[in-house]
Structure formats: C-alpha cells, structure tokens
Design a protein around this motif. Structure first.
Motif, PDB file in Angstrom:
ATOM      1  N   UNK A  29      46.883 -13.719 -21.405  1.00  0.00           N
ATOM      2  CA  UNK A  29      46.051 -14.338 -22.532  1.00  0.00           C
ATOM      3  C   UNK A  29      46.328 -13.585 -23.888  1.00  0.00           C
ATOM      4  N   UNK A  30      46.859 -14.448 -24.809  1.00  0.00           N
ATOM      5  CA  UNK A  30      47.197 -14.010 -26.223  1.00  0.00           C
ATOM      6  C   UNK A  30      46.436 -13.282 -26.952  1.00  0.00           C
ATOM      7  N   UNK A  31      44.767 -13.558 -26.551  1.00  0.00           N
ATOM      8  CA  UNK A  31      43.875 -12.891 -27.250  1.00  0.00           C
ATOM      9  C   UNK A  31      43.571 -11.352 -27.035  1.00  0.00           C
ATOM     10  N   UNK A  32      44.435 -11.139 -26.121  1.00  0.00           N
ATOM     11  CA  UNK A  32      44.421  -9.552 -25.624  1.00  0.00           C
ATOM     12  C   UNK A  32      45.396  -8.632 -26.544  1.00  0.00           C
ATOM     13  N   UNK A  33      46.315  -9.451 -27.204  1.00  0.00           N
ATOM     14  CA  UNK A  33      47.049  -8.621 -28.018  1.00  0.00           C
ATOM     15  C   UNK A  33      46.358  -7.786 -29.231  1.00  0.00           C
ATOM     16  N   UNK A  34      46.574  -6.594 -29.205  1.00  0.00           N
ATOM     17  CA  UNK A  34      45.922  -5.882 -30.130  1.00  0.00           C
ATOM     18  C   UNK A  34      44.486  -5.131 -29.411  1.00  0.00           C
ATOM     19  N   UNK A  35      44.231  -5.488 -28.415  1.00  0.00           N
ATOM     20  CA  UNK A  35      43.001  -4.937 -27.686  1.00  0.00           C
ATOM     21  C   UNK A  35      43.240  -3.530 -27.068  1.00  0.00           C
ATOM     22  N   UNK A  36      42.231  -2.621 -27.135  1.00  0.00           N
ATOM     23  CA  UNK A  36      42.370  -1.385 -26.671  1.00  0.00           C
ATOM     24  C   UNK A  36      42.481  -1.296 -25.140  1.00  0.00           C
ATOM     25  N   UNK A  37      41.894  -2.353 -24.616  1.00  0.00           N
ATOM     26  CA  UNK A  37      41.996  -2.475 -22.950  1.00  0.00           C
ATOM     27  C   UNK A  37      43.054  -2.891 -22.451  1.00  0.00           C
ATOM     28  N   UNK A  38      44.091  -3.249 -23.498  1.00  0.00           N
ATOM     29  CA  UNK A  38      45.357  -3.801 -22.773  1.00  0.00           C
ATOM     30  C   UNK A  38      46.526  -2.637 -22.959  1.00  0.00           C
ATOM     31  N   UNK A  39      47.386  -2.476 -21.835  1.00  0.00           N
ATOM     32  CA  UNK A  39      48.529  -1.735 -21.587  1.00  0.00           C
ATOM     33  C   UNK A  39      49.777  -2.364 -22.017  1.00  0.00           C
ATOM     34  N   UNK A  40      49.872  -3.534 -22.483  1.00  0.00           N
ATOM     35  CA  UNK A  40      50.904  -4.406 -22.827  1.00  0.00           C
ATOM     36  C   UNK A  40      51.695  -3.817 -24.136  1.00  0.00           C
ATOM     37  N   UNK A  41      52.916  -4.013 -24.287  1.00  0.00           N
ATOM     38  CA  UNK A  41      53.485  -3.167 -25.583  1.00  0.00           C
ATOM     39  C   UNK A  41      52.715  -3.742 -26.724  1.00  0.00           C
ATOM     40  N   UNK A  42      52.127  -4.753 -26.796  1.00  0.00           N
ATOM     41  CA  UNK A  42      51.350  -5.441 -28.081  1.00  0.00           C
ATOM     42  C   UNK A  42      49.730  -4.996 -28.117  1.00  0.00           C
ATOM     43  N   UNK A  43      49.521  -4.199 -26.998  1.00  0.00           N
ATOM     44  CA  UNK A  43      48.007  -3.704 -26.904  1.00  0.00           C
ATOM     45  C   UNK A  43      47.973  -2.402 -27.622  1.00  0.00           C
ATOM     46  N   UNK A  44      46.690  -1.970 -27.571  1.00  0.00           N
ATOM     47  CA  UNK A  44      46.275  -0.736 -28.195  1.00  0.00           C
ATOM     48  C   UNK A  44      45.746   0.337 -27.337  1.00  0.00           C
ATOM     49  N   UNK A  45      45.797   0.325 -26.073  1.00  0.00           N
ATOM     50  CA  UNK A  45      45.454   1.079 -25.118  1.00  0.00           C
ATOM     51  C   UNK A  45      45.790   2.491 -25.356  1.00  0.00           C
ATOM     52  N   UNK A  46      47.127   2.793 -25.477  1.00  0.00           N
ATOM     53  CA  UNK A  46      47.516   3.937 -26.004  1.00  0.00           C
ATOM     54  C   UNK A  46      47.008   4.870 -27.080  1.00  0.00           C
TER      55      UNK A  46
END
Length: 384
Positions: A29-46
């Motif tokens: 889901x592209x909406x997950x980009x920038x989400x703190x729940x996402x562990x993808x490279x474009x997420x903000x979980x870290x």
C-alpha cells in the motif's frame, strides 16, 4: 477428441487465471510510506523507536483531524503547546493552510509537514547537509526560494535554497520540508537525520503527535463509532473488497466458454438463402472478364448497336437495325443538329486501334448528349 479439447481449454483457463493473479495481485500500500508502523525503507518505524529510546513521549493519532483540532480541553491532549507531525506518502503542493489548521497553529502549536513540492534546482540529487545535530543526508534536488512576500527561516539547506524551512503563524510555527524521507528507515545509520527531525518536533514541554490516520490507521473507538452509525454496511464492505480480480477471472472463463462453443448465447439463427439473379451474375462476370482483358472495343460495339435501336425508335425508324448512314440522315432531317455526335455514337472512331477506358467514358458522354438533344425535340424521350 472432445475430451482432449476440454482438457486443453481447462488448461488455458488455469494459465489465464494464474497470469491475471500475478498481474493484479495486491501490492504494498503506497499510503504506508511515511508511517511509523512501517518497517519498509520509506517508513518511519525506526525513527519512532529512536524517539522512544530517547525517552520522548510520541503518540500516534488515528482519528480524523477535525477531532484533533477540536479536542476537548479536559483531556489536555491538543492544548498548546502541541506538535503534530504529518509525513505524506508523496510530494504535495502546499499553499495556505485551512482555517482550522491556521487557527490551531496560531494558538502556539507547531505543525510539521514532510513532503512538500518545491522547485527543482541544479543541486546534486544526493547531498550531505550540515546541521547542529550532525550531517544530514538528503536525496532531492528540490529547494524552496525564500522571498520578502513570504518570509521564512531556513533550517536546513544550501546555496540553491532551503530544504527545511519555518514560518511563523501567530504564536505558533509551521515547519515544511521538501522531502518526505527526511528521517525514513533508510537513513537510520546516518548521524544527523534522526536527531534533526527529533529537534524539529521537540519543543519545550510540547506534546508530540504523529498523524497515522492519513496512512489508513483507525483506532478502536473510531471503528466502533462507524459501526454504531451504520457506516459499515454490506454494500460498503463489498465496495472496499478487492473484487476486481475475481470479476476479471469470471469474465475470462465466460469468454473461453463462448469461444469453445463457437457461438453466442442463445439458439443458433440459420442464415437466409440469398436469391441469385443468373442473368445479372452472368453480365457482371462477363464485364469483369472484358475489363481485365482491356477489350473496350467489344463493349463499344455491343452497346452502340443497342443505342442505335433506341435512336431508331425515337426517330420512328422501327425495330430492325438499319444502315447507320440512314439513321444519321434522318437525325439531321428531324433534329436540325450536326451529325458529328450521332456519327460518333453509331460509328465510333478513335485515334488508337484499340479503345481505352478514357475513350469509353468519352463515348458514353457523347451518348448522353445525343439522348438529351432527342428529348428536347419533337420526339421527346428515348426509353431508358
């Protein structure tokens, strides 16, 4: 033979369904980009975990923003000073804030927006910007140009413009960034990216919130409220279900079945027999043969005889073919017209030995003029 055919069609249907499944399978889901729940490279979980390790209380907001702006004062959650971080999944054009946003910021709050569309410049795509918190790695050529009409403070940037800038609105401030990946998971090993964003959102005694509602996350209270108001009906459930893939699969199966039976739905309709005119078919076939053989003189000879009979009837000379000179003399006597055209009709002469298509067309035009002159005289019309 019929069994082998059905086996082949079944295999074709299975292959088609597998190909469609691979093509139309749900992707990330592209909406997950920038989400703190996402562990993808474009997420903000870290980054969210980094803030927790620093002992900073960062909370996730999972309800509509109208509830955030109008948060009851009894909870103290939205009372100033409060910081709201919004990380967009793609670059967005940002103009003036909406009225609720501007009123909320002007009360002394801070709104941080990452992912603002700015003008592309000649800067290198990958640069390392210096900051008090350490080197910040930036991968974008977009920069914001400050002006007197829109005064802003450059917090991070270079000679090409600002990458992160701040604007004062009333007692609060609006912080914007030309990249949505300022502190994404891909930059967790960079020395300054995480600390720099932490400094932006961390003000004195500020309550820090991260907007997760924009990434599709809902809290249990919101879901329960939607269920009580009847928002989750069967129709809404079906509309939110990925039905496209099964619909396409059923359509493919129907096309294969129709093609296998080699007919449309319904009873077969027999074709109507076409009545054939043998005389017309013979004439058309003969005309095509003569045309391909370039035998225009044969056509001229045949039609000129029939045309002479038509002229004789108009002149009252009977139904038997006469000598063309007799017909020409009668023509001159009854019509008072020169014999040039009628002589060309009854005794066609051409420059070349064999007549061509243009000669045939010119002769037919002469026939038309002769018929017209006969119809204008006392003998009115030649039978068509």
């Amino acid at each position: 033979m019929n069994r082998k055919r059905w086996i082949w069609l079944g295999g074709l249907a299975i292959v088609a369904i597998m190909v469609l499944t691979l093509i139309l399978a749900p992707r990330s889901n592209p909406n997950l980009r920038g989400s703190t729940f996402s562990r993808a490279p474009d997420g903000y979980g870290a980054w969210f975990a980094y803030m927790q390790k620093q002992g900073v209380l960062v909370q996730r907001w999972q309800r509509p923003l109208k509830d955030f702006w109008n948060q009851p004062g009894a909870t103290g959650q939205a009372k100033p000073p409060t910081t709201l971080l919004r990380v967009y999944s793609q670059l967005i054009p940002v103009g003036s804030l909406s009225t609720p946003e501007e009123e909320w910021v002007s009360k002394g709050n801070t709104l941080v927006i990452l992912g603002v569309r700015a003008r592309a410049t000649l800067a290198n795509f990958r640069t390392v910007q210096s900051s008090p918190q350490g080197a910040v790695k930036i991968e974008t050529t977009r920069r914001e140009q400050t002006s007197e009409k829109q005064p802003s403070e450059k917090l991070l940037g270079d000679r090409f413009g600002a990458i992160v800038w701040r604007k004062a609105i009333g007692n609060g401030q609006l912080i914007l960034a030309a990249t949505a990946h300022l502190a994404a998971n891909a930059y967790q090993n960079e020395p300054g990216n995480f600390p720099f964003l932490a400094k932006l959102v961390r003000q004195t005694n500020n309550t820090i919130w991260v907007d997760e509602y924009m990434h599709g996350y809902r809290d249990t209270k919101t879901d329960a409220a939607q269920t009580e108001t009847g928002a989750r009906t069967w129709f809404r459930y079906l509309m939110n279900t990925p039905l496209l893939l099964p619909v396409i699969q059923v359509g493919v199966l129907l096309v294969i079945l129709v093609w296998a039976n080699n007919r449309r739905f319904g009873r077969p309709v027999p074709l109507k027999a076409v009545a054939v005119d043998n005389s017309e078919a013979y004439i058309q076939a003969l005309a095509e043969v003569l045309y391909k053989a370039n035998r225009h003189e044969f056509v001229l000879e045949t039609i000129s005889k029939e045309e002479q009979l038509q002229i004789q009837r108009a002149l009252g000379l009977g139904e038997t073919l006469l000598d063309p000179e007799v017909v020409i003399a009668t023509w001159q006597q009854q019509t008072s017209h020169p014999d040039t055209e009628i002589r060309q009709v009854l005794k066609p002469q051409f420059k070349k030995q064999r007549a061509g298509e243009q000669d045939l067309q010119a002769w037919l035009e002469t026939v038309r003029r002769v018929r017209q002159k006969l119809s204008e005289g006392e003998n009115k019309a030649i039978p068509k």
